[in-house]
Scaffold this active site. Structure first.
Site, PDB file in Angstrom:
ATOM      1  CD  GLU A  88      -2.929   1.305   0.322  1.00 38.26           C
ATOM      2  OE1 GLU A  88      -3.162   0.317  -0.399  1.00 38.26           O
ATOM      3  OE2 GLU A  88      -3.542   2.385   0.224  1.00 38.26           O
ATOM      4  CB  VAL A  92      12.864   6.683   1.463  1.00 32.82           C
ATOM      5  CG1 VAL A  92      14.186   7.109   2.107  1.00 32.82           C
ATOM      6  CG2 VAL A  92      12.805   5.167   1.328  1.00 32.82           C
ATOM      7  N   GLY A 102      14.852   2.593  -0.238  1.00 38.49           N
ATOM      8  CA  GLY A 102      13.633   2.160  -0.932  1.00 38.49           C
ATOM      9  C   GLY A 102      13.792   0.775  -1.519  1.00 38.49           C
ATOM     10  CG  ASN A 129       6.254   8.913  -8.809  1.00 36.35           C
ATOM     11  OD1 ASN A 129       7.390   9.318  -9.093  1.00 36.35           O
ATOM     12  ND2 ASN A 129       5.942   8.444  -7.615  1.00 36.35           N
ATOM     13  CE1 TYR A 136       8.420   0.906  -6.596  1.00 32.57           C
ATOM     14  CE2 TYR A 136       6.734   2.183  -7.715  1.00 32.57           C
ATOM     15  CZ  TYR A 136       7.412   1.859  -6.567  1.00 32.57           C
ATOM     16  OH  TYR A 136       7.098   2.470  -5.377  1.00 32.57           O
TER      17      TYR A 136
END
Lengths: 171, 171
Positions: A88, A92, A102, A129, A136
């Site tokens: 969720e 950092v 992270g 973002n 990711y």
């Protein structure tokens, strides 16, 4: 010096501060209605057989100072027949970025997922973002563009619930 | 004549059949790896204090025959400080459609969410499934287009977990 540890009830003020900082970063600084009492009740129930635990959290400390956190809950995949982890929140503090915190949190939650036999590790990212999206992707995540998220909240949820005319039969 | 009831362990074969039918409808007929043993373990644990319950399910019966199901788990909103319901699966067999069974299941899960103080009721829909998107909009749901879903599974998940070099300190 980085340390990761499971959150304790004493971390609730830090967790709430992280949640607020993350909401501000996500351009929704006023979105956080959660209180310390909420997080204590839902993340650290005294008796889990009576009050289910609704989330789990890891705290990252840098030289003993709270620097970031991860907060997750368990999802379920009916295709896999396995539980999964939904991340969720991952955050950092700005002054601790660039130290791999992270990544340490993300890989640790992935390791928890693997050790618990989870089929999936999932989360959401805001479409503007790009730094996070790039990060990711580097970490091996893929996007699920064909699935659209839908949500009912607040008054609309109460209106939907009020249309329920079928009793649950429990015999 | 419609009846809604919580699923029991005896429903597991029906639940698995529903899951497979839904996967076929979602154009992924071979995606279902789940077995009856998986669903029994994760949805109907003998002792929840030892093995957490990973999902909840409602069965819709039409004249005593299993006609559809809803399957959900509990999410968590750190903004709201409240648990939520995530509807993983909602399915009505083709021969039972047009009788309001899908709406009955959806509104019943919404009523459960409200009765349990959930802040959100959420699910996902495939972007080509316009009839369902229209239905959900009618029901008061909104789309969350700014959030992109990310996922790590299988070998990528193991690779991510293997990058974890930070031990969890539990003292």
């Amino acid at each position: 010096m980085l340390t990761l540890r499971p959150a304790t009830p004493q971390d609730v003020p830090h967790i709430l501060a992280f949640i607020r900082d993350l909401a501000a970063y996500e351009r929704e600084p006023d979105a956080v209605l959660a209180t310390e009492a909420d997080l204590l009740r839902d993340g650290f129930p005294a008796d889990e057989s009576k009050t289910p635990r609704r989330f789990h959290s890891l705290i990252a400390e840098w030289n003993g100072e709270p620097a970031g956190f991860a907060l997750y809950f368990y999802s379920y995949s009916t295709w896999e027949g396995r539980t999964g982890i939904y991340l969720e929140d991952l955050f950092v503090r700005p002054e601790y970025r660039g130290k791999g915190i992270g990544k340490a949190l993300l890989t640790k939650v992935a390791a928890i997922a693997v050790s618990e036999g989870c089929a999936r590790f999932e989360w959401s990212v805001l479409d503007w973002n790009q730094p996070s999206i790039d990060f990711y992707h580097q970490m091996g995540a893929v996007m699920k563009p064909e699935w659209l998220g839908m949500r009912v909240t607040g008054e609309a949820l109460h209106k939907l619930a009020a249309q329920c005319v079928t009793e649950l039969v429990t015999k």
